[in-house]
Motif scaffolding. Structure first.
Motif, PDB file in Angstrom:
ATOM      1  N   MET A  59       0.791  -1.224   0.000  1.00  0.00           N
ATOM      2  CA  MET A  59       0.000   0.000   0.000  1.00  0.00           C
ATOM      3  C   MET A  59       0.827   1.280   0.000  1.00  0.00           C
ATOM      4  O   MET A  59       0.318   2.345  -0.340  1.00  0.00           O
ATOM      5  N   GLY A  60       2.068   1.182   0.441  1.00  0.00           N
ATOM      6  CA  GLY A  60       2.892   2.378   0.572  1.00  0.00           C
ATOM      7  C   GLY A  60       2.852   2.964   1.961  1.00  0.00           C
ATOM      8  O   GLY A  60       3.623   3.877   2.279  1.00  0.00           O
ATOM      9  N   PHE A  61       1.992   2.454   2.826  1.00  0.00           N
ATOM     10  CA  PHE A  61       1.897   2.878   4.219  1.00  0.00           C
ATOM     11  C   PHE A  61       1.097   1.825   4.974  1.00  0.00           C
ATOM     12  O   PHE A  61       0.440   0.974   4.357  1.00  0.00           O
ATOM     13  N   VAL A  62       1.172   1.859   6.288  1.00  0.00           N
ATOM     14  CA  VAL A  62       0.355   0.965   7.111  1.00  0.00           C
ATOM     15  C   VAL A  62      -0.899   1.739   7.498  1.00  0.00           C
ATOM     16  O   VAL A  62      -0.811   2.795   8.132  1.00  0.00           O
ATOM     17  N   PRO A  63      -2.083   1.262   7.100  1.00  0.00           N
ATOM     18  CA  PRO A  63      -3.300   2.042   7.337  1.00  0.00           C
ATOM     19  C   PRO A  63      -3.677   2.105   8.812  1.00  0.00           C
ATOM     20  O   PRO A  63      -3.371   1.199   9.598  1.00  0.00           O
ATOM     21  N   ASN A  64      -4.355   3.168   9.156  1.00  0.00           N
ATOM     22  CA  ASN A  64      -4.793   3.350  10.536  1.00  0.00           C
ATOM     23  C   ASN A  64      -5.720   2.235  10.998  1.00  0.00           C
ATOM     24  O   ASN A  64      -5.802   1.945  12.189  1.00  0.00           O
ATOM     25  N   SER A  65      -6.435   1.607  10.072  1.00  0.00           N
ATOM     26  CA  SER A  65      -7.300   0.488  10.448  1.00  0.00           C
ATOM     27  C   SER A  65      -6.483  -0.616  11.123  1.00  0.00           C
ATOM     28  O   SER A  65      -6.899  -1.169  12.153  1.00  0.00           O
ATOM     29  N   MET A  66      -5.312  -0.934  10.565  1.00  0.00           N
ATOM     30  CA  MET A  66      -4.449  -1.953  11.177  1.00  0.00           C
ATOM     31  C   MET A  66      -3.753  -1.431  12.425  1.00  0.00           C
ATOM     32  O   MET A  66      -3.487  -2.205  13.359  1.00  0.00           O
ATOM     33  N   LEU A  67      -3.447  -0.150  12.452  1.00  0.00           N
ATOM     34  CA  LEU A  67      -2.773   0.416  13.618  1.00  0.00           C
ATOM     35  C   LEU A  67      -3.705   0.475  14.824  1.00  0.00           C
ATOM     36  O   LEU A  67      -3.242   0.479  15.972  1.00  0.00           O
ATOM     37  N   ILE A  68      -5.008   0.505  14.578  1.00  0.00           N
ATOM     38  CA  ILE A  68      -5.991   0.344  15.650  1.00  0.00           C
ATOM     39  C   ILE A  68      -6.121  -1.136  16.009  1.00  0.00           C
ATOM     40  O   ILE A  68      -6.141  -1.524  17.179  1.00  0.00           O
ATOM     41  N   MET A  69      -6.165  -1.975  14.987  1.00  0.00           N
ATOM     42  CA  MET A  69      -6.403  -3.411  15.144  1.00  0.00           C
ATOM     43  C   MET A  69      -5.284  -4.117  15.901  1.00  0.00           C
ATOM     44  O   MET A  69      -5.511  -5.156  16.534  1.00  0.00           O
ATOM     45  N   GLN A  70      -4.061  -3.575  15.866  1.00  0.00           N
ATOM     46  CA  GLN A  70      -2.912  -4.279  16.429  1.00  0.00           C
ATOM     47  C   GLN A  70      -3.050  -4.587  17.912  1.00  0.00           C
ATOM     48  O   GLN A  70      -2.293  -5.403  18.460  1.00  0.00           O
ATOM     49  N   ARG A  71      -4.017  -3.992  18.564  1.00  0.00           N
ATOM     50  CA  ARG A  71      -4.265  -4.320  19.972  1.00  0.00           C
ATOM     51  C   ARG A  71      -4.649  -5.796  20.136  1.00  0.00           C
ATOM     52  O   ARG A  71      -4.582  -6.340  21.236  1.00  0.00           O
ATOM     53  N   ASP A  72      -5.113  -6.414  19.050  1.00  0.00           N
ATOM     54  CA  ASP A  72      -5.418  -7.845  19.034  1.00  0.00           C
ATOM     55  C   ASP A  72      -4.513  -8.481  17.976  1.00  0.00           C
ATOM     56  O   ASP A  72      -4.812  -8.436  16.778  1.00  0.00           O
ATOM     57  N   ALA A  73      -3.393  -9.045  18.412  1.00  0.00           N
ATOM     58  CA  ALA A  73      -2.395  -9.554  17.468  1.00  0.00           C
ATOM     59  C   ALA A  73      -2.948 -10.694  16.617  1.00  0.00           C
ATOM     60  O   ALA A  73      -2.647 -10.779  15.421  1.00  0.00           O
ATOM     61  N   PRO A 117      -9.439   7.434  11.407  1.00  0.00           N
ATOM     62  CA  PRO A 117      -8.922   8.647  10.751  1.00  0.00           C
ATOM     63  C   PRO A 117      -8.291   8.316   9.406  1.00  0.00           C
ATOM     64  O   PRO A 117      -7.514   7.360   9.287  1.00  0.00           O
ATOM     65  N   LEU A 118      -8.624   9.100   8.394  1.00  0.00           N
ATOM     66  CA  LEU A 118      -8.028   8.913   7.068  1.00  0.00           C
ATOM     67  C   LEU A 118      -6.588   9.414   7.048  1.00  0.00           C
ATOM     68  O   LEU A 118      -6.280  10.489   7.573  1.00  0.00           O
ATOM     69  N   GLU A 119      -5.738   8.630   6.413  1.00  0.00           N
ATOM     70  CA  GLU A 119      -4.343   9.011   6.228  1.00  0.00           C
ATOM     71  C   GLU A 119      -4.246  10.062   5.116  1.00  0.00           C
ATOM     72  O   GLU A 119      -5.169  10.243   4.326  1.00  0.00           O
ATOM     73  N   ASP A 120      -3.107  10.734   5.049  1.00  0.00           N
ATOM     74  CA  ASP A 120      -2.957  11.868   4.129  1.00  0.00           C
ATOM     75  C   ASP A 120      -3.181  11.481   2.666  1.00  0.00           C
ATOM     76  O   ASP A 120      -3.876  12.194   1.932  1.00  0.00           O
ATOM     77  N   GLU A 121      -2.603  10.350   2.214  1.00  0.00           N
ATOM     78  CA  GLU A 121      -2.682  10.002   0.791  1.00  0.00           C
ATOM     79  C   GLU A 121      -4.113   9.724   0.334  1.00  0.00           C
ATOM     80  O   GLU A 121      -4.588  10.337  -0.629  1.00  0.00           O
ATOM     81  N   PRO A 122      -4.842   8.809   0.980  1.00  0.00           N
ATOM     82  CA  PRO A 122      -6.219   8.590   0.535  1.00  0.00           C
ATOM     83  C   PRO A 122      -7.127   9.796   0.775  1.00  0.00           C
ATOM     84  O   PRO A 122      -8.062  10.033   0.001  1.00  0.00           O
ATOM     85  N   LEU A 123      -6.854  10.565   1.828  1.00  0.00           N
ATOM     86  CA  LEU A 123      -7.638  11.779   2.064  1.00  0.00           C
ATOM     87  C   LEU A 123      -7.474  12.751   0.905  1.00  0.00           C
ATOM     88  O   LEU A 123      -8.464  13.278   0.365  1.00  0.00           O
ATOM     89  N   HIS A 124      -6.231  12.989   0.500  1.00  0.00           N
ATOM     90  CA  HIS A 124      -5.977  13.899  -0.616  1.00  0.00           C
ATOM     91  C   HIS A 124      -6.611  13.371  -1.896  1.00  0.00           C
ATOM     92  O   HIS A 124      -7.210  14.143  -2.668  1.00  0.00           O
ATOM     93  N   PHE A 125      -6.508  12.066  -2.127  1.00  0.00           N
ATOM     94  CA  PHE A 125      -7.091  11.493  -3.340  1.00  0.00           C
ATOM     95  C   PHE A 125      -8.615  11.673  -3.329  1.00  0.00           C
ATOM     96  O   PHE A 125      -9.213  12.050  -4.342  1.00  0.00           O
TER      97      PHE A 125
END
Length: 204
Positions: free
Chosen positions: A33-47, A179-187
């Motif tokens: 993807m070119g970045f790790v999305p916030n969806s996974m960065l939230i999800m990581q609380r459950d490995a 929260p939307l990351e910068d790249e998809p938000l800009h797109f």
């Protein structure tokens, strides 16, 4: 909306370094993807959940997919729009562009039934994606028969697989107001706003 007036995340994304045991999953996602999305960065609380999701995502977007990955991105986009997930709409549109879907074809995705840019096989897949993104599910037997005219059983499983994965992601991201990351938000602001899209609750 000014940065200072944005609401706080419902559950804040954690930095990837928070879970070093998930480095393999994060690295694979970063590469794709070119970045790790916030969806996974939230999800990581459950490995366990994060590993399972990463494995499913890796299978869906595998290079040996029997369905063109560009079409899979378009399928995920229209399914997400049917479900109303603005986070996933921005991600899937930006992802389609990164894969090489021409902007004109992406702009025409909601006219796919009549646009000469779309083939009968693509229309059949997108019809199912739109209907499957609805609640309750609106896929009909006729739609499925049309789908099977154009696609093998293995391809049908892949098509429904990508729709189903985004069923999970649509609910995940809309519930967390991820929260939307910068790249998809800009797109999204550049290419989707004219179609009525805005970041809504995902601007945090």
């Amino acid at each position: 909306m000014d940065q200072r007036t944005r609401p706080a995340p419902r559950l804040a994304p954690l930095p990837p370094e928070h879970s070093p045991d998930l480095k393999e999953q994060f690295d694979a996602t970063q590469k794709r993807m070119g970045f790790v999305p916030n969806s996974m960065l939230i999800m990581q609380r459950d490995a366990k959940l994060t590993r399972a999701y990463a494995a499913l995502s890796g299978a869906i977007w595998s290079a040996d997919s029997k369905v063109d990955l560009k079409l899979k991105r378009l399928i995920s986009h229209v399914a997400s729009r049917s479900a109303g997930c603005r986070y996933c709409m921005a991600h899937t549109a930006e992802g389609a562009s990164k894969l090489g879907v021409e902007q004109q074809k992406l702009d025409e995705v909601w006219n796919y039934q009549t646009s000469p840019l779309y083939t009968p096989a693509e229309r059949a897949a997108l019809d199912v994606a739109v209907a499957a993104g609805c609640v309750p599910n609106a896929v009909t037997d006729d739609m499925f028969l049309e789908l099977r005219k154009h696609w093998s059983d293995e391809q049908v499983v892949e098509i429904v697989g990508v729709i189903a994965m985004f069923g999970f992601l649509n609910r995940w991201n809309d519930t967390f107001a991820t929260p939307l990351e910068d790249e998809p938000l800009h797109f999204g602001e550049t290419h989707l706003a004219s179609q009525g899209w805005d970041a809504g609750k995902h601007l945090r």
